[in-house]
Design an enzyme around this catalytic site. Structure first.
Site, PDB file in Angstrom:
ATOM      1  N   GLY A 154       0.812  -0.935  -0.326  1.00  0.00           N
ATOM      2  CA  GLY A 154      -0.341  -0.444  -0.271  1.00  0.00           C
ATOM      3  C   GLY A 154       1.130   1.112  -0.078  1.00  0.00           C
ATOM      4  O   GLY A 154       1.596   1.505   0.183  1.00  0.00           O
TER       5      GLY A 154
ATOM      6  N   SER B   8       1.068   3.544   2.184  1.00  0.00           N
ATOM      7  CA  SER B   8       1.892   3.613   3.604  1.00  0.00           C
ATOM      8  C   SER B   8       2.922   2.532   4.227  1.00  0.00           C
ATOM      9  O   SER B   8       3.626   2.823   4.308  1.00  0.00           O
ATOM     10  CB  SER B   8       0.725   4.841   4.390  1.00  0.00           C
ATOM     11  OG  SER B   8      -0.041   5.637   3.591  1.00  0.00           O
ATOM     12  N   ASN B   9       2.135   1.365   4.205  1.00  0.00           N
ATOM     13  CA  ASN B   9       2.693   0.232   4.855  1.00  0.00           C
ATOM     14  C   ASN B   9       2.102  -0.933   3.697  1.00  0.00           C
ATOM     15  O   ASN B   9       1.480  -0.851   2.840  1.00  0.00           O
ATOM     16  CB  ASN B   9       1.881  -0.298   6.005  1.00  0.00           C
ATOM     17  CG  ASN B   9       1.955   0.765   6.591  1.00  0.00           C
ATOM     18  OD1 ASN B   9       1.235   1.737   7.397  1.00  0.00           O
ATOM     19  ND2 ASN B   9       3.478   1.466   7.526  1.00  0.00           N
TER      20      ASN B   9
ATOM     21  N   VAL C  19       1.901  -4.327   3.933  1.00  0.00           N
ATOM     22  CA  VAL C  19       1.673  -5.493   4.695  1.00  0.00           C
ATOM     23  C   VAL C  19       1.969  -6.794   4.702  1.00  0.00           C
ATOM     24  O   VAL C  19       1.321  -7.717   3.541  1.00  0.00           O
ATOM     25  CB  VAL C  19       0.513  -5.352   5.309  1.00  0.00           C
ATOM     26  CG1 VAL C  19      -0.410  -6.296   5.875  1.00  0.00           C
ATOM     27  CG2 VAL C  19       0.190  -3.860   5.413  1.00  0.00           C
TER      28      VAL C  19
ATOM     29  N   GLY D 226      -7.741  -0.682  -9.432  1.00  0.00           N
ATOM     30  CA  GLY D 226      -6.240  -0.905  -8.188  1.00  0.00           C
ATOM     31  C   GLY D 226      -6.643  -2.114  -7.526  1.00  0.00           C
ATOM     32  O   GLY D 226      -7.425  -2.824  -7.063  1.00  0.00           O
TER      33      GLY D 226
ATOM     34  N   ASP E 201      -5.584  -3.539  -4.600  1.00  0.00           N
ATOM     35  CA  ASP E 201      -6.422  -3.888  -3.114  1.00  0.00           C
ATOM     36  C   ASP E 201      -7.870  -4.285  -3.678  1.00  0.00           C
ATOM     37  O   ASP E 201      -8.168  -4.782  -2.914  1.00  0.00           O
ATOM     38  CB  ASP E 201      -5.637  -2.700  -2.097  1.00  0.00           C
ATOM     39  CG  ASP E 201      -5.580  -1.756  -3.247  1.00  0.00           C
ATOM     40  OD1 ASP E 201      -6.356  -1.400  -4.546  1.00  0.00           O
ATOM     41  OD2 ASP E 201      -6.235  -0.689  -2.826  1.00  0.00           O
TER      42      ASP E 201
END
Length: 249
Positions: free
Chosen positions: A1, A3-4, A6, A102, A104
């Site tokens: 992602g 930001s992170n 995972v 996307g 995700d």
């Protein structure tokens, strides 16, 4: 992602997600983080590379894909299956814009629709706050995108000289009593109203009865929305990633 990164391990014997951990999505340090923190995490939890049967990989940050794929091959000894638009034809869910959707969000759609098999709205609390709308056939009707809660707080802090960066905590009152309280009230009650309004507007336009699923790191923070969501599942994206990988490998 954005930001992170995972990571999570799915135990096939127990049929559940275990051992979830995060690394910061930082182009300059990700390689070092992977080579030091992941082996240490495995060691601390008694996990070895031979324990890994299959690796699925979803990314909305193409710049880091090679770094992660190389790490999986070098440390885990297996190639990671990277979900892309080419993955979608084998799924029970469809989008008419596969190159724009996307991965995700498609993971969310796959997990949410497969679980309920009825129209769903998936609200994902990430760097962006997204609303993905799926009909009873598993077709993605569309997606709405809003700046995420943390993104909004950082923007407010970065672009004003006198407003402080505050902790993400739901205040007792919708009326701010001091500067910190005022920002918290504005963010939380403002976003709660935004989310309720978005769901109502989508429902009215689509004329469908939706099951509303919340996911993402902050999905359980907005307590005023407890009655709006039919289910809160922080592992929804991971579950969809697993299902899409299985369908394609």
């Amino acid at each position: 992602g954005n930001s992170n990164v995972v990571f999570a391990l799915y135990d096939q014997k127990e049929n559940r997600w275990k051992n979830q951990f995060r690394l910061e999505t930082n182009f300059d340090t990700l390689g070092t983080q992977l080579s030091t923190k992941v082996p240490l995490y495995f060691l601390e939890h008694g996990i070895g590379p031979p324990d890994i049967a299959k690796i699925g990989f979803s990314s909305v940050v193409p710049e880091i894909n090679k770094t992660i794929k190389d790490f999986c091959e070098n440390f885990l000894g297996k190639k990671a299956y990277l979900i892309s638009a080419k993955s979608y034809p084998k799924l029970p869910v469809k989008t008419n814009r596969p190159q724009e959707m996307g991965t995700d969000l498609m993971c969310n759609v796959m997990a949410g629709f497969s679980r309920f098999l009825i129209p769903v709205i998936i609200v994902d609390f990430g760097t962006a706050l997204t609303f993905t709308v799926v009909n009873q056939k598993g077709d993605v009707l569309g997606v709405n995108i809003v700046p995420g809660i943390k993104t909004a707080v950082k923007s407010l802090f970065s672009n004003t000289s006198k407003l402080p960066e505050v902790t993400l905590k739901v205040p007792d009152s919708a009326i701010g009593k001091n500067t910190t309280h005022a920002i918290q009230a504005g963010i939380f009650y403002g976003y709660s109203s935004l989310i309720k309004g978005m769901i109502e507007t989508i429902t009215d336009e689509a004329k469908l009865e939706f099951t509303v699923i919340a996911t993402g790191g902050l999905s359980g923070v907005l307590t005023p929305l407890e009655k709006v969501f039919d289910e809160v599942d922080r592992n929804l994206t991971l579950e969809g990633l697993r299902l899409i990988t299985q369908a394609n490998t």
